[in-house]
Design an enzyme around this catalytic site. Sequence first.
Site, mmCIF file in Angstrom:
data_model
loop_
_atom_site.group_PDB
_atom_site.id
_atom_site.type_symbol
_atom_site.label_atom_id
_atom_site.label_comp_id
_atom_site.label_asym_id
_atom_site.label_seq_id
_atom_site.Cartn_x
_atom_site.Cartn_y
_atom_site.Cartn_z
ATOM 1 N N GLY A 146 0.809 -1.204 0.000
ATOM 2 C CA GLY A 146 0.000 0.000 0.000
ATOM 3 C C GLY A 146 0.845 1.257 0.000
ATOM 4 O O GLY A 146 2.075 1.224 0.035
ATOM 5 N N ASP A 147 0.181 2.411 -0.065
ATOM 6 C CA ASP A 147 0.839 3.725 -0.014
ATOM 7 C C ASP A 147 1.784 3.948 -1.196
ATOM 8 O O ASP A 147 2.781 4.649 -1.078
ATOM 9 C CB ASP A 147 1.611 3.901 1.305
ATOM 10 C CG ASP A 147 0.788 3.581 2.523
ATOM 11 O OD1 ASP A 147 -0.332 4.090 2.623
ATOM 12 O OD2 ASP A 147 1.253 2.806 3.379
ATOM 13 N N LYS A 156 -0.898 5.548 -5.703
ATOM 14 C CA LYS A 156 -1.855 5.176 -6.756
ATOM 15 C C LYS A 156 -2.746 6.337 -7.156
ATOM 16 O O LYS A 156 -3.132 6.466 -8.321
ATOM 17 C CB LYS A 156 -2.729 4.015 -6.255
ATOM 18 C CG LYS A 156 -1.972 2.738 -5.959
ATOM 19 C CD LYS A 156 -2.891 1.641 -5.443
ATOM 20 C CE LYS A 156 -3.421 1.911 -4.051
ATOM 21 N NZ LYS A 156 -2.382 1.922 -3.016
ATOM 22 N N LYS A 195 -2.246 9.440 -7.628
ATOM 23 C CA LYS A 195 -1.716 10.318 -8.672
ATOM 24 C C LYS A 195 -1.937 9.720 -10.057
ATOM 25 O O LYS A 195 -2.346 10.429 -10.986
ATOM 26 C CB LYS A 195 -0.216 10.550 -8.443
ATOM 27 C CG LYS A 195 0.425 11.389 -9.530
ATOM 28 C CD LYS A 195 1.906 11.577 -9.320
ATOM 29 C CE LYS A 195 2.497 12.415 -10.440
ATOM 30 N NZ LYS A 195 3.946 12.632 -10.298
ATOM 31 N N GLY A 251 -5.816 5.784 1.791
ATOM 32 C CA GLY A 251 -5.661 7.216 1.595
ATOM 33 C C GLY A 251 -4.907 7.512 0.318
ATOM 34 O O GLY A 251 -3.895 6.891 0.032
ATOM 35 N N HIS A 252 -5.422 8.443 -0.481
ATOM 36 C CA HIS A 252 -4.746 8.870 -1.693
ATOM 37 C C HIS A 252 -4.516 10.374 -1.628
ATOM 38 O O HIS A 252 -5.378 11.123 -1.146
ATOM 39 C CB HIS A 252 -5.585 8.545 -2.932
ATOM 40 C CG HIS A 252 -5.723 7.073 -3.190
ATOM 41 N ND1 HIS A 252 -6.788 6.539 -3.887
ATOM 42 C CD2 HIS A 252 -4.944 6.036 -2.837
ATOM 43 C CE1 HIS A 252 -6.645 5.223 -3.950
ATOM 44 N NE2 HIS A 252 -5.537 4.906 -3.323
ATOM 45 N N ARG A 258 -22.970 -12.552 7.467
ATOM 46 C CA ARG A 258 -24.292 -12.251 6.909
ATOM 47 C C ARG A 258 -25.354 -11.843 7.934
ATOM 48 O O ARG A 258 -26.064 -10.873 7.732
ATOM 49 C CB ARG A 258 -24.812 -13.437 6.068
ATOM 50 C CG ARG A 258 -23.992 -13.694 4.820
ATOM 51 C CD ARG A 258 -24.176 -15.103 4.325
ATOM 52 N NE ARG A 258 -23.576 -16.055 5.261
ATOM 53 C CZ ARG A 258 -23.776 -17.377 5.232
ATOM 54 N NH1 ARG A 258 -24.582 -17.891 4.332
ATOM 55 N NH2 ARG A 258 -23.179 -18.154 6.104
ATOM 56 N N GLN A 295 -5.174 0.140 -0.815
ATOM 57 C CA GLN A 295 -4.118 -0.646 -0.176
ATOM 58 C C GLN A 295 -3.170 -1.230 -1.233
ATOM 59 O O GLN A 295 -2.980 -0.632 -2.269
ATOM 60 C CB GLN A 295 -4.703 -1.745 0.731
ATOM 61 C CG GLN A 295 -5.384 -1.243 1.983
ATOM 62 C CD GLN A 295 -6.861 -0.981 1.796
ATOM 63 O OE1 GLN A 295 -7.546 -1.618 1.013
ATOM 64 N NE2 GLN A 295 -7.377 -0.016 2.530
ATOM 65 N N THR A 317 -4.993 -6.614 4.964
ATOM 66 C CA THR A 317 -6.264 -5.931 5.089
ATOM 67 C C THR A 317 -7.389 -6.963 5.002
ATOM 68 O O THR A 317 -7.120 -8.167 4.975
ATOM 69 C CB THR A 317 -6.406 -4.822 4.022
ATOM 70 O OG1 THR A 317 -7.508 -3.990 4.338
ATOM 71 C CG2 THR A 317 -6.548 -5.405 2.626
ATOM 72 N N THR A 373 -3.720 8.029 8.543
ATOM 73 C CA THR A 373 -3.415 7.730 9.949
ATOM 74 C C THR A 373 -2.267 8.550 10.521
ATOM 75 O O THR A 373 -2.127 8.631 11.733
ATOM 76 C CB THR A 373 -3.049 6.250 10.088
ATOM 77 O OG1 THR A 373 -1.828 5.999 9.343
ATOM 78 C CG2 THR A 373 -4.157 5.357 9.557
#
Length: 427
Positions: free
Chosen positions: A12-13, A16, A18, A40-41, A142, A226, A241, A303
């Site tokens: 992750g991080d 993406k 951009k 987060g992006h 469910r 992620q 995740t 975060t």
Amino acid sequence: MAATCVVGLQWGDEAKGKIVDLLTEQNDMVVRYQGGANAGHTVVFDGKKFKLSLIPSGIFRENVQCIVAGGVVLNPQNFLAEVDGLVAQGIACKNLILSDRAHVIMPWHFEEDRLMNRTTTGEDIGTTMRGIGPCYRDKVGRSWAIRLGDLYRESFPDRVRQICQAKNRILFSMDAEGGETRLDADKIIADYLGYAERLKPMVMDTTALLLDALADGKKLLLEGAQGALLDIDHGTFPYVTSSNSSGVGVCAGAGIPARVIERLVGIVKAYTTRVGGGPFPTEQDNEVGQHIRDEGNEYGTVTKRPRRCGWFDAVAARYTARLSGATELAVMLLDVLSKLPEIQICTEYEIDGVRTRHFPSHVDDLRKVKPIFITLPGWQQDITGMRTWEELPENARAYVRKIGELVGVPVKIVSVGPDRVQTIAVP
């Protein structure tokens, strides 16, 4: 019928957002298909920085529809706050659509997250405490799951009361410190009906919408959250995740057939980072790692957690590129390495004395890894103002070519800074 997907190939991080922002102008719809507000992006253009969590990165193009599909778990309060924040910055947010199939994060999910963060070894699994995992668990279970469309049914208040009754007992039994959690069903009902009222104009059956769009020849851009090494089934379990964050999760989350995906852009940093617990073979817990952290501002978009930093891991990236079906790579944050005299890449693992290029399936084996590095010369030159492949120093180009060679996928994009214009096409 054509779709492009952007997937992170590390933990992750990978920046993406951009690439999604840049590719948006070539598409009619941008679809966020999995994950929650733990992603987060950051998108930068015209000297402004925008931080996104649940909203697709295509939101800055008013002529493009932005879809939050059924594979996402939605925190309504967080989503509305994000919308309000963007509107305050001059972004209209009139092109947003939410799936009525998206599962809703409820107050009991936050409590469960808090009480279940640690593994049996006592090491944090890396949760952001945003209720993502418990919501996905209820989705699979469910019986206690609530989808966005449920908020508009007459049965919603009764369902919340029934679930609160059961969850109060469970939360009480989970709290080793003897605390007592009381969920106020009436308050929860009132709060979520209020969110539902504001969200109502955006909610619809996005599966039908996307299938119709494909039939009409519309172009879709699918935005992952992620990274592939955090995939619930194929990542570094249990330090992962709660959704399929590799390329294998695209179709299930969005609700489209696999045959429509023509292009999959795998996003990697020019180095490697991760947050939370779990093994990290190329981690540099030293001055080099701190240098990368400082130069790359490696702190979580959502975060603010400091990220663990290390050299590029070609074994891991090759695995996730193959798993996800990457057709090309985008190498991000190349500029972060510009001051280093030498740069290393992990090309193989050694596990119990045996060398391999295969990524292990069990976390215990990953802990044993001795990374085998090659060393390349750095370029020690500011590249943030360069705009063409030919302008880049030869050592920088050699480093990028080596990444593509080791991963087995051609590099087509290189990023040398956070702004839209700091992006270089690779011939």
